[in-house]
Scaffold this motif. Sequence first.
Motif, PDB file in Angstrom:
ATOM      1  N   THR A 143       9.900 -19.860  29.725  1.00  0.00           N
ATOM      2  CA  THR A 143      10.673 -19.214  30.785  1.00  0.00           C
ATOM      3  C   THR A 143      10.827 -20.063  32.042  1.00  0.00           C
ATOM      4  OG1 THR A 143       8.691 -18.137  31.687  1.00  0.00           O
ATOM      5  CG2 THR A 143       9.914 -16.945  29.976  1.00  0.00           C
ATOM      6  N   LYS A 144       9.947 -21.060  32.233  1.00  0.00           N
ATOM      7  CA  LYS A 144       9.949 -21.792  33.496  1.00  0.00           C
ATOM      8  C   LYS A 144      10.055 -23.302  33.345  1.00  0.00           C
ATOM      9  CE  LYS A 144       7.370 -18.149  35.869  1.00  0.00           C
ATOM     10  NZ  LYS A 144       7.474 -17.173  34.779  1.00  0.00           N
ATOM     11  N   GLY A 145      10.065 -23.805  32.110  1.00  0.00           N
ATOM     12  CA  GLY A 145      10.244 -25.232  31.912  1.00  0.00           C
ATOM     13  C   GLY A 145       8.937 -25.987  31.792  1.00  0.00           C
ATOM     14  N   PHE A 146       9.025 -27.174  31.176  1.00  0.00           N
ATOM     15  CA  PHE A 146       7.831 -27.957  30.863  1.00  0.00           C
ATOM     16  C   PHE A 146       7.039 -28.360  32.094  1.00  0.00           C
ATOM     17  CE2 PHE A 146       5.844 -32.135  30.592  1.00  0.00           C
ATOM     18  CZ  PHE A 146       4.931 -31.924  29.565  1.00  0.00           C
ATOM     19  N   TRP A 147       7.697 -28.985  33.070  1.00  0.00           N
ATOM     20  CA  TRP A 147       6.961 -29.547  34.193  1.00  0.00           C
ATOM     21  C   TRP A 147       6.315 -28.467  35.044  1.00  0.00           C
ATOM     22  CZ3 TRP A 147       5.263 -34.129  33.852  1.00  0.00           C
ATOM     23  CH2 TRP A 147       5.989 -35.103  33.174  1.00  0.00           C
ATOM     24  N   TRP A 148       7.003 -27.346  35.217  1.00  0.00           N
ATOM     25  CA  TRP A 148       6.403 -26.254  35.984  1.00  0.00           C
ATOM     26  C   TRP A 148       5.166 -25.722  35.264  1.00  0.00           C
ATOM     27  CZ3 TRP A 148       6.713 -24.560  40.792  1.00  0.00           C
ATOM     28  CH2 TRP A 148       6.127 -23.337  41.100  1.00  0.00           C
ATOM     29  N   SER A 149       5.259 -25.563  33.948  1.00  0.00           N
ATOM     30  CA  SER A 149       4.124 -25.034  33.187  1.00  0.00           C
ATOM     31  C   SER A 149       2.970 -26.023  33.146  1.00  0.00           C
ATOM     32  CB  SER A 149       4.553 -24.690  31.754  1.00  0.00           C
ATOM     33  OG  SER A 149       4.807 -25.858  30.999  1.00  0.00           O
ATOM     34  N   HIS A 150       3.287 -27.313  33.226  1.00  0.00           N
ATOM     35  CA  HIS A 150       2.244 -28.337  33.111  1.00  0.00           C
ATOM     36  C   HIS A 150       1.509 -28.561  34.425  1.00  0.00           C
ATOM     37  CE1 HIS A 150       0.353 -31.677  30.954  1.00  0.00           C
ATOM     38  NE2 HIS A 150       0.455 -32.377  32.071  1.00  0.00           N
ATOM     39  N   LEU A 151       2.246 -28.659  35.525  1.00  0.00           N
ATOM     40  CA  LEU A 151       1.549 -28.990  36.772  1.00  0.00           C
ATOM     41  C   LEU A 151       2.144 -28.389  38.035  1.00  0.00           C
ATOM     42  CD1 LEU A 151       3.543 -31.324  38.085  1.00  0.00           C
ATOM     43  CD2 LEU A 151       2.317 -32.813  36.537  1.00  0.00           C
ATOM     44  N   GLY A 152       3.223 -27.636  37.950  1.00  0.00           N
ATOM     45  CA  GLY A 152       3.801 -27.064  39.167  1.00  0.00           C
ATOM     46  C   GLY A 152       3.248 -25.711  39.536  1.00  0.00           C
ATOM     47  N   TRP A 153       2.936 -24.896  38.530  1.00  0.00           N
ATOM     48  CA  TRP A 153       2.639 -23.483  38.768  1.00  0.00           C
ATOM     49  C   TRP A 153       1.449 -23.242  39.675  1.00  0.00           C
ATOM     50  CZ3 TRP A 153      -1.825 -20.837  37.359  1.00  0.00           C
ATOM     51  CH2 TRP A 153      -2.737 -21.557  36.590  1.00  0.00           C
ATOM     52  N   PHE A 154       0.405 -24.088  39.558  1.00  0.00           N
ATOM     53  CA  PHE A 154      -0.821 -23.796  40.302  1.00  0.00           C
ATOM     54  C   PHE A 154      -0.705 -24.109  41.791  1.00  0.00           C
ATOM     55  CE2 PHE A 154      -1.367 -28.127  38.674  1.00  0.00           C
ATOM     56  CZ  PHE A 154      -1.725 -28.818  39.816  1.00  0.00           C
ATOM     57  N   SER A 155       0.410 -24.734  42.205  1.00  0.00           N
ATOM     58  CA  SER A 155       0.577 -25.047  43.621  1.00  0.00           C
ATOM     59  C   SER A 155       1.263 -23.927  44.389  1.00  0.00           C
ATOM     60  CB  SER A 155       1.390 -26.336  43.783  1.00  0.00           C
ATOM     61  OG  SER A 155       2.770 -26.080  43.575  1.00  0.00           O
ATOM     62  N   CYS A 156       1.862 -22.962  43.696  1.00  0.00           N
ATOM     63  CA  CYS A 156       2.626 -21.924  44.401  1.00  0.00           C
ATOM     64  C   CYS A 156       1.690 -20.851  44.949  1.00  0.00           C
ATOM     65  CB  CYS A 156       3.690 -21.316  43.500  1.00  0.00           C
ATOM     66  SG  CYS A 156       3.073 -20.199  42.222  1.00  0.00           S
ATOM     67  N   ASP A 157       2.174 -20.098  45.936  1.00  0.00           N
ATOM     68  CA  ASP A 157       1.342 -19.103  46.606  1.00  0.00           C
ATOM     69  C   ASP A 157       0.985 -17.934  45.699  1.00  0.00           C
ATOM     70  OD1 ASP A 157       1.305 -20.434  49.154  1.00  0.00           O
ATOM     71  OD2 ASP A 157       3.403 -19.895  49.329  1.00  0.00           O
TER      72      ASP A 157
END
Length: 321
Positions: A143-157
């Motif tokens: 639903t959110k793409g490879f890079w977001w699932s790999h290392l982007g998600w944990f940076s969001c609020d």
Amino acid sequence: MRHSSGLKQPPWWCAITRWFDTEAIPPKSQQAKLETNSDGFDPIRLTPFIGLHLGCLGVLYTGVSSTALILCLFLYLIRMFAITAFYHRYFSHRAFKTNRFWQFVFAVLGNSAAQRGPLWWAGHHRHHHLKSDHDEDLHSPITKGFWWSHLGWFSCDKAFPTPWHRIKDLAVYPELRFLNRFDTLVPLLLAFSLYALGEALAVYIPEWNTNGLQLVVWGFCISTVLVFHATATINSLGHLWGKRRFKTNDESRNNAILALITLGEGWHNNHHKWPISARQGFYWWEVDISFYLLKALAFLGIIWDLKPVPKKVRIEGQRNA
């Protein structure tokens, strides 16, 4: 890359304070917005993570030695085991039992991998299993793409707070709450300890050809980055690459290569079929190093009551092989 939902990012001073105290919060008037609804990318929160990767470039200055390589591999293996066997199988899924002392020891080892605290990790992972590959899943590559699932998600609020309502069984332990709140303390202590060890070796065993800075680069920076990306492949590649033995409500997949680098976590479709099992390689040919080590700990009496894979699940999997 994900886009901000339009909500303001936390004040810069708050984001920096949270590097050291995860319960430091903005004014109450902003807290609900920032921690519940915002899924925008937070570059300040990601700064230490970027710095860790840049630290790997220190090899250009320190060089390499067999001592540094052995230490790098050792810290990779022991911290990967602490993440897969304890952060994941124990804290997230309660797949076996142990006493409070060993629970804390392996929580510290897992915390040293710089993947935040055990309560935060377990709470978000439990949420992942409830909402896997649906819109509410914060790190779904579907639903959110490879890079977001790999290392982007944990940076969001939205991903920053510990979901306390999902880990009430663990939150009763003040020592775990301490590790969870000050989740950079153990990694920093590890880095300083490696520097002190390297300097001592340089003085007392100079034939080992190492020093403090070299051990920090190899034993902390490189080893930690490798553990992180290996772990993160289960979020990302583990839902994109491999075979689906079981029909689950998500896109989880089994992948032998990922299983080898993560000590058994790559049998991800198996895991999503029966998450509470201490074993993720359901069959003898599915190498699950973490499970073998758990069996050894059980033999020593450190852990017990390892939850098995039900016979009906194993039979179903053989039919679908």
